[in-house]
Design a protein around this motif. Sequence first.
Motif, PDB file in Angstrom:
ATOM      1  N   GLU A  91       2.657  12.352  -4.213  1.00  0.00           N
ATOM      2  CA  GLU A  91       3.858  12.186  -3.383  1.00  0.00           C
ATOM      3  C   GLU A  91       3.630  11.139  -2.291  1.00  0.00           C
ATOM      4  OE1 GLU A  91       6.461  14.412  -0.047  1.00  0.00           O
ATOM      5  OE2 GLU A  91       5.098  15.662  -1.233  1.00  0.00           O
ATOM      6  N   PRO A  92       4.431  10.069  -2.293  1.00  0.00           N
ATOM      7  CA  PRO A  92       4.206   9.029  -1.285  1.00  0.00           C
ATOM      8  C   PRO A  92       4.778   9.430   0.072  1.00  0.00           C
ATOM      9  CG  PRO A  92       6.034   8.423  -2.710  1.00  0.00           C
ATOM     10  CD  PRO A  92       5.538   9.754  -3.203  1.00  0.00           C
ATOM     11  N   LEU A  93       4.007   9.188   1.132  1.00  0.00           N
ATOM     12  CA  LEU A  93       4.529   9.423   2.487  1.00  0.00           C
ATOM     13  C   LEU A  93       5.206   8.159   2.978  1.00  0.00           C
ATOM     14  CD1 LEU A  93       1.468  11.379   3.938  1.00  0.00           C
ATOM     15  CD2 LEU A  93       3.656  12.301   3.133  1.00  0.00           C
ATOM     16  N   HIS A  94       4.537   7.026   2.767  1.00  0.00           N
ATOM     17  CA  HIS A  94       5.214   5.764   3.055  1.00  0.00           C
ATOM     18  C   HIS A  94       4.572   4.587   2.330  1.00  0.00           C
ATOM     19  CE1 HIS A  94       2.193   4.888   6.218  1.00  0.00           C
ATOM     20  NE2 HIS A  94       2.265   6.178   6.447  1.00  0.00           N
ATOM     21  N   PHE A  95       5.357   3.527   2.236  1.00  0.00           N
ATOM     22  CA  PHE A  95       4.914   2.257   1.651  1.00  0.00           C
ATOM     23  C   PHE A  95       4.793   1.249   2.787  1.00  0.00           C
ATOM     24  CE2 PHE A  95       7.109   4.519  -1.630  1.00  0.00           C
ATOM     25  CZ  PHE A  95       6.378   4.253  -2.777  1.00  0.00           C
ATOM     26  N   MET A 140      -3.746   3.728  -0.500  1.00  0.00           N
ATOM     27  CA  MET A 140      -4.287   2.999  -1.662  1.00  0.00           C
ATOM     28  C   MET A 140      -3.377   1.822  -2.010  1.00  0.00           C
ATOM     29  SD  MET A 140      -3.340   5.743  -4.646  1.00  0.00           S
ATOM     30  CE  MET A 140      -3.623   7.168  -3.602  1.00  0.00           C
ATOM     31  N   HIS A 141      -3.914   0.904  -2.836  1.00  0.00           N
ATOM     32  CA  HIS A 141      -3.102  -0.210  -3.306  1.00  0.00           C
ATOM     33  C   HIS A 141      -1.994   0.329  -4.215  1.00  0.00           C
ATOM     34  CE1 HIS A 141      -1.855  -3.920  -5.336  1.00  0.00           C
ATOM     35  NE2 HIS A 141      -2.405  -4.563  -4.330  1.00  0.00           N
ATOM     36  N   PHE A 142      -0.839  -0.308  -4.136  1.00  0.00           N
ATOM     37  CA  PHE A 142       0.298   0.097  -4.958  1.00  0.00           C
ATOM     38  C   PHE A 142      -0.084   0.241  -6.440  1.00  0.00           C
ATOM     39  CE2 PHE A 142       3.693  -1.434  -7.785  1.00  0.00           C
ATOM     40  CZ  PHE A 142       4.586  -0.385  -7.644  1.00  0.00           C
ATOM     41  N   GLN A 143      -0.884  -0.670  -6.973  1.00  0.00           N
ATOM     42  CA  GLN A 143      -1.224  -0.596  -8.409  1.00  0.00           C
ATOM     43  C   GLN A 143      -1.967   0.680  -8.738  1.00  0.00           C
ATOM     44  OE1 GLN A 143      -0.047  -2.277 -10.787  1.00  0.00           O
ATOM     45  NE2 GLN A 143       0.629  -4.164  -9.838  1.00  0.00           N
ATOM     46  N   GLU A 144      -2.814   1.145  -7.817  1.00  0.00           N
ATOM     47  CA  GLU A 144      -3.570   2.375  -8.078  1.00  0.00           C
ATOM     48  C   GLU A 144      -2.615   3.571  -8.113  1.00  0.00           C
ATOM     49  OE1 GLU A 144      -6.835   3.168  -5.407  1.00  0.00           O
ATOM     50  OE2 GLU A 144      -7.395   4.965  -6.528  1.00  0.00           O
ATOM     51  N   THR A 159       0.849  -1.190   0.000  1.00  0.00           N
ATOM     52  CA  THR A 159       0.000   0.000   0.000  1.00  0.00           C
ATOM     53  C   THR A 159       0.884   1.239   0.000  1.00  0.00           C
ATOM     54  OG1 THR A 159      -0.121   0.096   2.416  1.00  0.00           O
ATOM     55  CG2 THR A 159      -1.843  -1.176   1.283  1.00  0.00           C
ATOM     56  N   VAL A 160       0.307   2.327  -0.504  1.00  0.00           N
ATOM     57  CA  VAL A 160       1.007   3.605  -0.543  1.00  0.00           C
ATOM     58  C   VAL A 160       0.122   4.624   0.167  1.00  0.00           C
ATOM     59  CG1 VAL A 160       2.181   5.280  -2.009  1.00  0.00           C
ATOM     60  CG2 VAL A 160       1.828   2.949  -2.831  1.00  0.00           C
ATOM     61  N   THR A 161       0.710   5.356   1.086  1.00  0.00           N
ATOM     62  CA  THR A 161      -0.020   6.409   1.781  1.00  0.00           C
ATOM     63  C   THR A 161       0.436   7.752   1.234  1.00  0.00           C
ATOM     64  OG1 THR A 161      -0.230   5.020   3.724  1.00  0.00           O
ATOM     65  CG2 THR A 161      -0.556   7.386   4.055  1.00  0.00           C
ATOM     66  N   VAL A 162      -0.557   8.549   0.824  1.00  0.00           N
ATOM     67  CA  VAL A 162      -0.258   9.873   0.254  1.00  0.00           C
ATOM     68  C   VAL A 162      -1.006  10.937   1.061  1.00  0.00           C
ATOM     69  CG1 VAL A 162       0.012   8.894  -2.064  1.00  0.00           C
ATOM     70  CG2 VAL A 162      -2.203   9.856  -1.377  1.00  0.00           C
ATOM     71  N   ARG A 163      -0.569  12.169   0.876  1.00  0.00           N
ATOM     72  CA  ARG A 163      -1.260  13.282   1.519  1.00  0.00           C
ATOM     73  C   ARG A 163      -2.615  13.489   0.863  1.00  0.00           C
ATOM     74  NH1 ARG A 163       2.890  15.887   4.079  1.00  0.00           N
ATOM     75  NH2 ARG A 163       4.344  15.840   2.336  1.00  0.00           N
ATOM     76  N   ASN A 164      -3.607  13.860   1.661  1.00  0.00           N
ATOM     77  CA  ASN A 164      -4.939  14.130   1.135  1.00  0.00           C
ATOM     78  C   ASN A 164      -5.464  15.324   1.927  1.00  0.00           C
ATOM     79  OD1 ASN A 164      -7.325  13.847  -0.271  1.00  0.00           O
ATOM     80  ND2 ASN A 164      -8.173  12.350   1.172  1.00  0.00           N
ATOM     81  N   ILE A 180      10.907   7.903  -7.261  1.00  0.00           N
ATOM     82  CA  ILE A 180       9.892   8.467  -6.363  1.00  0.00           C
ATOM     83  C   ILE A 180       9.722   7.568  -5.135  1.00  0.00           C
ATOM     84  CG2 ILE A 180       7.472   9.200  -6.242  1.00  0.00           C
ATOM     85  CD1 ILE A 180       7.778   9.540  -9.383  1.00  0.00           C
ATOM     86  N   CYS A 181       9.827   6.254  -5.359  1.00  0.00           N
ATOM     87  CA  CYS A 181       9.756   5.319  -4.232  1.00  0.00           C
ATOM     88  C   CYS A 181      10.955   5.519  -3.309  1.00  0.00           C
ATOM     89  CB  CYS A 181       9.735   3.882  -4.723  1.00  0.00           C
ATOM     90  SG  CYS A 181       8.435   3.500  -5.902  1.00  0.00           S
ATOM     91  N   LEU A 182      12.132   5.685  -3.899  1.00  0.00           N
ATOM     92  CA  LEU A 182      13.350   5.856  -3.099  1.00  0.00           C
ATOM     93  C   LEU A 182      13.257   7.110  -2.236  1.00  0.00           C
ATOM     94  CD1 LEU A 182      15.973   4.844  -5.808  1.00  0.00           C
ATOM     95  CD2 LEU A 182      15.668   3.713  -3.582  1.00  0.00           C
ATOM     96  N   ALA A 183      12.751   8.193  -2.831  1.00  0.00           N
ATOM     97  CA  ALA A 183      12.644   9.448  -2.076  1.00  0.00           C
ATOM     98  C   ALA A 183      11.787   9.257  -0.827  1.00  0.00           C
ATOM     99  CB  ALA A 183      12.059  10.547  -2.973  1.00  0.00           C
ATOM    100  N   ALA A 184      10.736   8.435  -0.954  1.00  0.00           N
ATOM    101  CA  ALA A 184       9.824   8.237   0.179  1.00  0.00           C
ATOM    102  C   ALA A 184      10.507   7.539   1.349  1.00  0.00           C
ATOM    103  CB  ALA A 184       8.599   7.443  -0.259  1.00  0.00           C
ATOM    104  N   ILE A 185      11.548   6.739   1.059  1.00  0.00           N
ATOM    105  CA  ILE A 185      12.236   6.085   2.180  1.00  0.00           C
ATOM    106  C   ILE A 185      13.555   6.804   2.503  1.00  0.00           C
ATOM    107  CG2 ILE A 185      11.140   3.846   1.749  1.00  0.00           C
ATOM    108  CD1 ILE A 185      13.993   2.918   0.741  1.00  0.00           C
TER     109      ILE A 185
END
Length: 320
Positions: free
Chosen positions: A167-171, A153-157, A141-146, A244-249
Amino acid sequence: ERVVVLAGGVGGSRFALGVRSAMGDGAELTIVANTGDDLWLSGVRLQPDVDSIVYALAGVNDAERGWGRAGESEHVSGELRKWGAGWPWFTLGDLDLGLHLARTGWLREGLTPTQVIARMAERWPLGARVLPMTDTEVDTTVTVRNGSSTRTMHFQEWWTRHRATLEPLHFDNPGIRQALPAPGVAEAIAAADVVLLAPSNPVVSIGPIVAVPGIGDALRITSAPIVGVSPVIGGRVVRGMADICLAAIGVATDASAIASHYGSRDRGGLVDAWLLAEEDAALAPTVAAAGIRSIVTPLWMRDEPTAKALAEAALVAARG
Ligand code: GDP
Ligand code: FO1
Ligand code: CA
């Protein structure tokens, strides 16, 4: 020689082909595929990374896209869209659906995902054993700001619908701490002569594999050398949106930053040696400072010969 490769989809399947052609007769290749991308959609089970690898080894893949079948048609998907079923932004090809239907039927009959892949290998000689990282259903799952809150949401979405533009906050991989390695995975790592990390996405491909509790442990204790291949060349990811994934971690899109993220096995990490692109040769001292041996070699997999040469370099690096 027994070789184990940990792999995601696009980078993982290209690398798997290279390793298969680089290995001598009598050598045994086991590919451990990420299953964190898996999902249920329109009643069928999808395993994108497993399927990318199996299709590539079977020679029926769409090599350009890196996922799905060559010569694909989309009749069923068009009809599903008219029904308002599934995700309009996610296309299930007709040939691909044939596999999803077969797999879903077998799962409902009680086969495990590992056994389903073994059935696939009865039709298509793969020249390798493909294992899912786990038979347990684990999502990414990916958590984003809202606004002032967050949305998960699911990673595929996030990946396919939003093209990683939120922008992902975390996976997260809910349930992964309870997941067991699929049968044979820990055993293959323990018995390996060499373990290779494909140049796959460190966050959502290699990350989930090593997060399966027994797999991380098996990697830490195996006597086999572990060699990683950088998915970053000259400060850029090659295909896709892994930056973008790398930046989130908190990891820079930089070949040495990824090596440090995996860490040196001498210091409790995952890799003994790291393959750097020629463009990144200047990073060798930084990798060495992290306690990891580096080897500079061409990392672009353009076709089977270049993928094979990369795999040969990784196997040579493992021999020390
Ligand atoms: P996914 O599961 O389909 O996203 O694919 P993977 O996780 O297996 O691989 C994605 C990563 O492969 C990307 O981050 C790319 O940087 C990397 N990649 C793709 N093609 C190449 C290549 O030719 N050489 C190298 N070194 N990396 C590549
Ligand atoms: N990627 C897309 O960009 N669009 C799609 O419609 C799509 C469909 C699809 C169907 C089956 C499958 O196994 C993979 C599919 N992919 C699609 C690729 C996939 O979403 C991702 O690239 C991977 O999950 C990332 O590893
Ligand atoms: Ca993937």
